[in-house]
Scaffold this motif. Structure first.
Motif, PDB file in Angstrom:
ATOM      1  N   LEU A  29       0.830  -1.195   0.000  1.00 40.90           N
ATOM      2  CA  LEU A  29       0.000   0.000   0.000  1.00 40.90           C
ATOM      3  C   LEU A  29       0.871   1.254   0.000  1.00 40.90           C
ATOM      4  CD1 LEU A  29      -2.718  -1.100   2.567  1.00 40.90           C
ATOM      5  CD2 LEU A  29      -2.716  -1.347   0.076  1.00 40.90           C
ATOM      6  N   PRO A  30       0.410   2.306  -0.632  1.00 41.39           N
ATOM      7  CA  PRO A  30       1.224   3.529  -0.708  1.00 41.39           C
ATOM      8  C   PRO A  30       1.372   4.191   0.655  1.00 41.39           C
ATOM      9  CG  PRO A  30      -0.974   3.908  -1.585  1.00 41.39           C
ATOM     10  CD  PRO A  30      -0.877   2.441  -1.346  1.00 41.39           C
ATOM     11  N   HIS A  31       2.551   4.785   0.877  1.00 39.80           N
ATOM     12  CA  HIS A  31       2.801   5.502   2.135  1.00 39.80           C
ATOM     13  C   HIS A  31       2.425   6.972   2.020  1.00 39.80           C
ATOM     14  CE1 HIS A  31       4.797   2.095   4.001  1.00 39.80           C
ATOM     15  NE2 HIS A  31       5.506   1.934   2.902  1.00 39.80           N
ATOM     16  N   GLY A  32       2.278   7.465   0.822  1.00 42.58           N
ATOM     17  CA  GLY A  32       1.923   8.859   0.598  1.00 42.58           C
ATOM     18  C   GLY A  32       1.535   9.061  -0.846  1.00 42.58           C
ATOM     19  N   PHE A  33       1.431  10.325  -1.251  1.00 42.92           N
ATOM     20  CA  PHE A  33       1.045  10.645  -2.620  1.00 42.92           C
ATOM     21  C   PHE A  33       2.255  11.158  -3.400  1.00 42.92           C
ATOM     22  CE2 PHE A  33      -2.967  10.770  -0.394  1.00 42.92           C
ATOM     23  CZ  PHE A  33      -3.886  10.293  -1.321  1.00 42.92           C
ATOM     24  N   PRO A  34       2.308  10.876  -4.710  1.00 40.46           N
ATOM     25  CA  PRO A  34       3.391  11.417  -5.538  1.00 40.46           C
ATOM     26  C   PRO A  34       3.389  12.947  -5.512  1.00 40.46           C
ATOM     27  CG  PRO A  34       2.189   9.691  -6.713  1.00 40.46           C
ATOM     28  CD  PRO A  34       1.398  10.000  -5.474  1.00 40.46           C
ATOM     29  N   PRO A  35       4.546  13.565  -5.715  1.00 40.43           N
ATOM     30  CA  PRO A  35       4.641  15.039  -5.667  1.00 40.43           C
ATOM     31  C   PRO A  35       3.696  15.754  -6.615  1.00 40.43           C
ATOM     32  CG  PRO A  35       6.829  14.058  -5.619  1.00 40.43           C
ATOM     33  CD  PRO A  35       5.879  12.942  -5.881  1.00 40.43           C
ATOM     34  N   ASP A  36       3.521  15.211  -7.853  1.00 39.28           N
ATOM     35  CA  ASP A  36       2.640  15.910  -8.790  1.00 39.28           C
ATOM     36  C   ASP A  36       1.181  15.878  -8.336  1.00 39.28           C
ATOM     37  OD1 ASP A  36       2.546  13.155  -9.238  1.00 39.28           O
ATOM     38  OD2 ASP A  36       2.175  13.364 -11.398  1.00 39.28           O
ATOM     39  N   VAL A  37       0.796  14.798  -7.652  1.00 36.35           N
ATOM     40  CA  VAL A  37      -0.566  14.698  -7.128  1.00 36.35           C
ATOM     41  C   VAL A  37      -0.769  15.700  -5.993  1.00 36.35           C
ATOM     42  CG1 VAL A  37      -2.233  13.195  -5.974  1.00 36.35           C
ATOM     43  CG2 VAL A  37      -0.804  12.293  -7.827  1.00 36.35           C
ATOM     44  N   LEU A  38       0.207  15.777  -5.097  1.00 39.98           N
ATOM     45  CA  LEU A  38       0.120  16.728  -3.990  1.00 39.98           C
ATOM     46  C   LEU A  38       0.077  18.164  -4.500  1.00 39.98           C
ATOM     47  CD1 LEU A  38       2.619  15.094  -1.471  1.00 39.98           C
ATOM     48  CD2 LEU A  38       0.115  15.144  -1.316  1.00 39.98           C
ATOM     49  N   ALA A  39       0.880  18.451  -5.529  1.00 38.34           N
ATOM     50  CA  ALA A  39       0.909  19.805  -6.077  1.00 38.34           C
ATOM     51  C   ALA A  39      -0.429  20.163  -6.717  1.00 38.34           C
ATOM     52  CB  ALA A  39       2.037  19.928  -7.097  1.00 38.34           C
ATOM     53  N   GLU A  40      -1.007  19.220  -7.460  1.00 39.85           N
ATOM     54  CA  GLU A  40      -2.295  19.485  -8.100  1.00 39.85           C
ATOM     55  C   GLU A  40      -3.394  19.663  -7.055  1.00 39.85           C
ATOM     56  OE1 GLU A  40      -5.247  17.096 -11.085  1.00 39.85           O
ATOM     57  OE2 GLU A  40      -3.115  17.124 -11.612  1.00 39.85           O
ATOM     58  N   ALA A  41      -3.347  18.847  -6.001  1.00 47.01           N
ATOM     59  CA  ALA A  41      -4.342  18.967  -4.930  1.00 47.01           C
ATOM     60  C   ALA A  41      -4.226  20.306  -4.219  1.00 47.01           C
ATOM     61  CB  ALA A  41      -4.176  17.823  -3.935  1.00 47.01           C
ATOM     62  N   ALA A  42      -2.995  20.739  -3.962  1.00 46.86           N
ATOM     63  CA  ALA A  42      -2.786  22.023  -3.288  1.00 46.86           C
ATOM     64  C   ALA A  42      -3.331  23.172  -4.123  1.00 46.86           C
ATOM     65  CB  ALA A  42      -1.297  22.220  -3.002  1.00 46.86           C
ATOM     66  N   GLN A  43      -3.122  23.099  -5.428  1.00 47.33           N
ATOM     67  CA  GLN A  43      -3.624  24.148  -6.310  1.00 47.33           C
ATOM     68  C   GLN A  43      -5.148  24.133  -6.360  1.00 47.33           C
ATOM     69  OE1 GLN A  43      -2.117  23.924 -10.312  1.00 47.33           O
ATOM     70  NE2 GLN A  43      -3.074  25.842 -10.948  1.00 47.33           N
ATOM     71  N   ALA A  44      -5.725  22.940  -6.451  1.00 41.00           N
ATOM     72  CA  ALA A  44      -7.187  22.822  -6.506  1.00 41.00           C
ATOM     73  C   ALA A  44      -7.828  23.288  -5.203  1.00 41.00           C
ATOM     74  CB  ALA A  44      -7.580  21.377  -6.792  1.00 41.00           C
ATOM     75  N   ALA A  45      -7.131  23.088  -4.095  1.00 43.82           N
ATOM     76  CA  ALA A  45      -7.685  23.466  -2.795  1.00 43.82           C
ATOM     77  C   ALA A  45      -7.926  24.964  -2.691  1.00 43.82           C
ATOM     78  CB  ALA A  45      -6.749  23.006  -1.678  1.00 43.82           C
ATOM     79  N   VAL A  46      -7.111  25.752  -3.361  1.00 39.27           N
ATOM     80  CA  VAL A  46      -7.265  27.213  -3.282  1.00 39.27           C
ATOM     81  C   VAL A  46      -8.067  27.770  -4.445  1.00 39.27           C
ATOM     82  CG1 VAL A  46      -5.138  27.493  -1.962  1.00 39.27           C
ATOM     83  CG2 VAL A  46      -5.054  27.617  -4.454  1.00 39.27           C
ATOM     84  N   GLU A 107      -4.510   9.173  -9.895  1.00 36.95           N
ATOM     85  CA  GLU A 107      -4.191   8.544  -8.610  1.00 36.95           C
ATOM     86  C   GLU A 107      -5.447   8.018  -7.924  1.00 36.95           C
ATOM     87  OE1 GLU A 107      -1.581   7.255  -5.554  1.00 36.95           O
ATOM     88  OE2 GLU A 107      -1.252   7.906  -7.621  1.00 36.95           O
ATOM     89  N   ALA A 108      -6.560   8.745  -8.055  1.00 36.78           N
ATOM     90  CA  ALA A 108      -7.820   8.271  -7.481  1.00 36.78           C
ATOM     91  C   ALA A 108      -8.268   6.976  -8.155  1.00 36.78           C
ATOM     92  CB  ALA A 108      -8.898   9.347  -7.624  1.00 36.78           C
ATOM     93  N   HIS A 109      -8.036   6.873  -9.459  1.00 38.55           N
ATOM     94  CA  HIS A 109      -8.393   5.633 -10.158  1.00 38.55           C
ATOM     95  C   HIS A 109      -7.476   4.485  -9.755  1.00 38.55           C
ATOM     96  CE1 HIS A 109     -11.629   6.553 -13.079  1.00 38.55           C
ATOM     97  NE2 HIS A 109     -11.242   7.808 -12.868  1.00 38.55           N
ATOM     98  N   ARG A 110      -6.256   4.771  -9.357  1.00 41.54           N
ATOM     99  CA  ARG A 110      -5.368   3.711  -8.867  1.00 41.54           C
ATOM    100  C   ARG A 110      -5.799   3.231  -7.485  1.00 41.54           C
ATOM    101  NH1 ARG A 110      -1.325   6.502 -11.898  1.00 41.54           N
ATOM    102  NH2 ARG A 110      -0.994   8.023 -10.231  1.00 41.54           N
ATOM    103  N   PRO A 126      -5.556  13.227  -1.328  1.00 36.25           N
ATOM    104  CA  PRO A 126      -4.691  13.894  -0.353  1.00 36.25           C
ATOM    105  C   PRO A 126      -5.520  14.601   0.718  1.00 36.25           C
ATOM    106  CG  PRO A 126      -3.891  14.298  -2.576  1.00 36.25           C
ATOM    107  CD  PRO A 126      -5.220  13.617  -2.716  1.00 36.25           C
ATOM    108  N   THR A 127      -5.006  14.614   1.944  1.00 37.77           N
ATOM    109  CA  THR A 127      -5.773  15.182   3.044  1.00 37.77           C
ATOM    110  C   THR A 127      -5.992  16.689   2.905  1.00 37.77           C
ATOM    111  OG1 THR A 127      -3.732  15.348   4.338  1.00 37.77           O
ATOM    112  CG2 THR A 127      -5.107  13.395   4.688  1.00 37.77           C
ATOM    113  N   SER A 128      -5.190  17.363   2.065  1.00 40.03           N
ATOM    114  CA  SER A 128      -5.448  18.780   1.826  1.00 40.03           C
ATOM    115  C   SER A 128      -6.831  18.983   1.218  1.00 40.03           C
ATOM    116  CB  SER A 128      -4.382  19.377   0.897  1.00 40.03           C
ATOM    117  OG  SER A 128      -4.381  18.713  -0.367  1.00 40.03           O
ATOM    118  N   LEU A 129      -7.348  17.934   0.553  1.00 40.96           N
ATOM    119  CA  LEU A 129      -8.705  17.967   0.016  1.00 40.96           C
ATOM    120  C   LEU A 129      -9.665  17.194   0.910  1.00 40.96           C
ATOM    121  CD1 LEU A 129      -8.117  17.403  -3.810  1.00 40.96           C
ATOM    122  CD2 LEU A 129      -8.435  19.573  -2.599  1.00 40.96           C
TER     123      LEU A 129
END
Length: 480
Positions: A29-46, A107-110, A126-129
């Motif tokens: 199981l994954p321990h976290g999210f890839p950097p590009d996923v986290l970056a996209e989530a951070a941008q979408a959050a704002v 990533e959500a589809h994975r 990501p928990t930011s979302l």
């Protein structure tokens, strides 16, 4: 269907926690999210896409979740009307944050679903979302799919609609607090109506032949360096709240059926052999089940606070095996189309922060009410969704089963050789010396094998603990 829900209290770094960490690694199981996923989530959050959302922030919604939950998918407002009731149900609008075809979407589809462990979770987003910008947290303006479902005085649906809206929850409530307010008569009307509407919907469920399982949650209670295993019976408020979710899932399914495009959650009727096996389990656990009494009526008579009733409710989940997701287009409903336990058309649409398919069913319903064609990204994904959800559900069920095995093994690892009183609740047809036993104390259900005689289904049996090693050897008993 997961065998048990597990929750862990306490923060001690026990051997059990170490075994659960090892399990995560073994399952890949994954321990976290890839950097590009986290970056996209951070941008979408704002900067979520909310240009088409109506302002519904004046609606005094509230959420009901476990006290520690931060991924809040649903908020509700209930009101009494002259000839019935109105249910407003806001569902987190995850599509406002997830760009189709982007890194976050892929990533959500994975991942497909959030995976739950007794001591934490592996989230879908990501928990930011999921615990931030998309979560219906109190005193925060959030985009949502806002359902309005009108009921008559008996709780039957008379009108349904859904549209995009900006909402603002007024309060984050928990089940125990809601139950206490209702029981003491201190709940304000929107909260007090949860009981009235919930009970009416339960009566509707009985009338259509549906059944809800109030399966107890198995709680791992940590005390310093030790821990125990206990059942926690669900509160009535949890069942009433679940009825609101079921109501919305059925309304969504009927909307999709009317337009001829959608994804249903289906379940075939249990075969006679499965029901017969469950009857034998009922006999083993001393559950009164006269032959003329339907299964659903027996389940409704059970008290999950009683140990043998709780064990039987766990066994009842075997009749829910075979549930799946079925996509349809061009007006051709699948066969079967009905979910046997719900006894109606049904879909998953109320947990998009934690389940992939709910983002798609929301879009299909929004398009249906607006009389628009569904978005192309939804139609493109539709044929593959059932397999994705099936694979993700199997992974979630594997996590659930392995967690149970780890917890029970950790609990019993120092008791090898001890003898326990048990009920034989299942016997393999091909290997009658192998089966399943339910132990009274502690509350454990495990495999038994190694004897020379056929196991006495439905009878008590003295068994000896043969193995239990968290992360290495699952719990195994042998007849004495």
């Amino acid at each position: 269907m997961p065998r048990r829900h597990l929750h862990m209290t306490g923060s001690a770094d026990t051997p059990l926690r170490a075994a659960l960490r090892k399990l995560r690694t073994e399952l890949g199981l994954p321990h976290g999210f890839p950097p590009d996923v986290l970056a996209e989530a951070a941008q979408a959050a704002v900067a979520p896409a909310v240009s088409s959302h109506k302002d519904a922030t004046d609606l005094p919604l509230f959420t009901i979740d476990p006290p520690t939950s931060a991924d809040l998918d649903q908020a509700v407002h209930l009101e009494r009307r002259r000839h019935g009731f109105r249910v407003h149900y806001a569902i987190a609008d995850v599509a406002a944050f997830v760009r189709p075809g982007g890194a976050l979407d892929a990533e959500a589809h994975r991942r497909v679903t959030t995976l739950y462990f007794p001591d934490g979770k592996v989230p879908l987003h990501p928990t930011s979302l999921s615990e931030g910008a998309a979560s219906l947290l109190p005193a925060q303006t959030r985009p949502a799919a806002l359902w309005q479902i009108d009921l008559d005085a008996e709780g039957a649906v008379v009108a349904t609609s859904v549209h995009r809206a900006l909402v603002r929850s007024r309060a984050k409530l928990d089940y125990a607090g809601v139950q206490r307010q209702i029981d003491t008569g201190t709940a304000e009307e929107p909260v007090a109506l949860l009981r009235d509407i919930g009970r009416l919907r339960e009566e509707q469920e009985v009338a259509r032949g549906g059944i809800s399982l109030n399966v107890p949650e198995q709680e791992v209670v940590a005390h310093d360096s030790t821990y125990g295993l206990e059942y926690r019976a669900p509160l009535p408020a949890g069942g009433w709240n679940a009825q609101i979710s079921l109501l919305t899932g059925m309304a969504a399914a009927h909307l999709m059926a009317e337009t001829g495009t959608g994804v249903l959650r289906t379940l075939p009727v249990a075969p006679d052999g499965a029901v017969a096996r469950l009857r034998r389990s009922a006999e083993a656990l001393h559950i009164d089940w006269p032959h003329h009494v339907p299964y659903a009526q027996v389940v409704r008579s059970l008290d999950p606070r009683k140990a043998h009733h709780a064990a039987f409710l766990q066994e009842c989940t075997t009749l829910l095996r075979g549930a799946g997701y079925t996509a349809f287009e061009h007006g051709e409903l699948p066969t079967p189309a009905v979910h046997a336990a719900v006894a109606d058309l049904y879909t998953h649409c109320t947990a998009p922060l934690r389940r992939l398919v709910d983002r798609y069913t929301a879009e299909l319903c929004l398009a249906a009410v607006a009389e628009h064609a569904p978005p192309e990204w939804v139609l493109a994904a539709l044929p593959g969704l059932p397999k994705e959800m099936a694979d993700g559900t199997r992974r979630a069920n594997t996590v659930e089963r392995e967690c149970v095995d780890v917890v029970e093994a950790a609990l019993l690892k120092d008791r090898i050789g001890e003898v326990f009183d048990a009920y034989v609740v299942d016997v393999l047809d091909q290997e009658p010396t192998t089966g399943t036993v339910h132990i009274d104390v502690p509350a454990v259900v495990a495999r038994v094998e190694g004897g020379t005689e056929k196991l006495p289904l439905g009878e008590r049996l003295r068994v000896r603990l043969a193995q239990a090693d968290p992360g290495t050897a699952k719990v195994l008993f042998a007849p004495v």
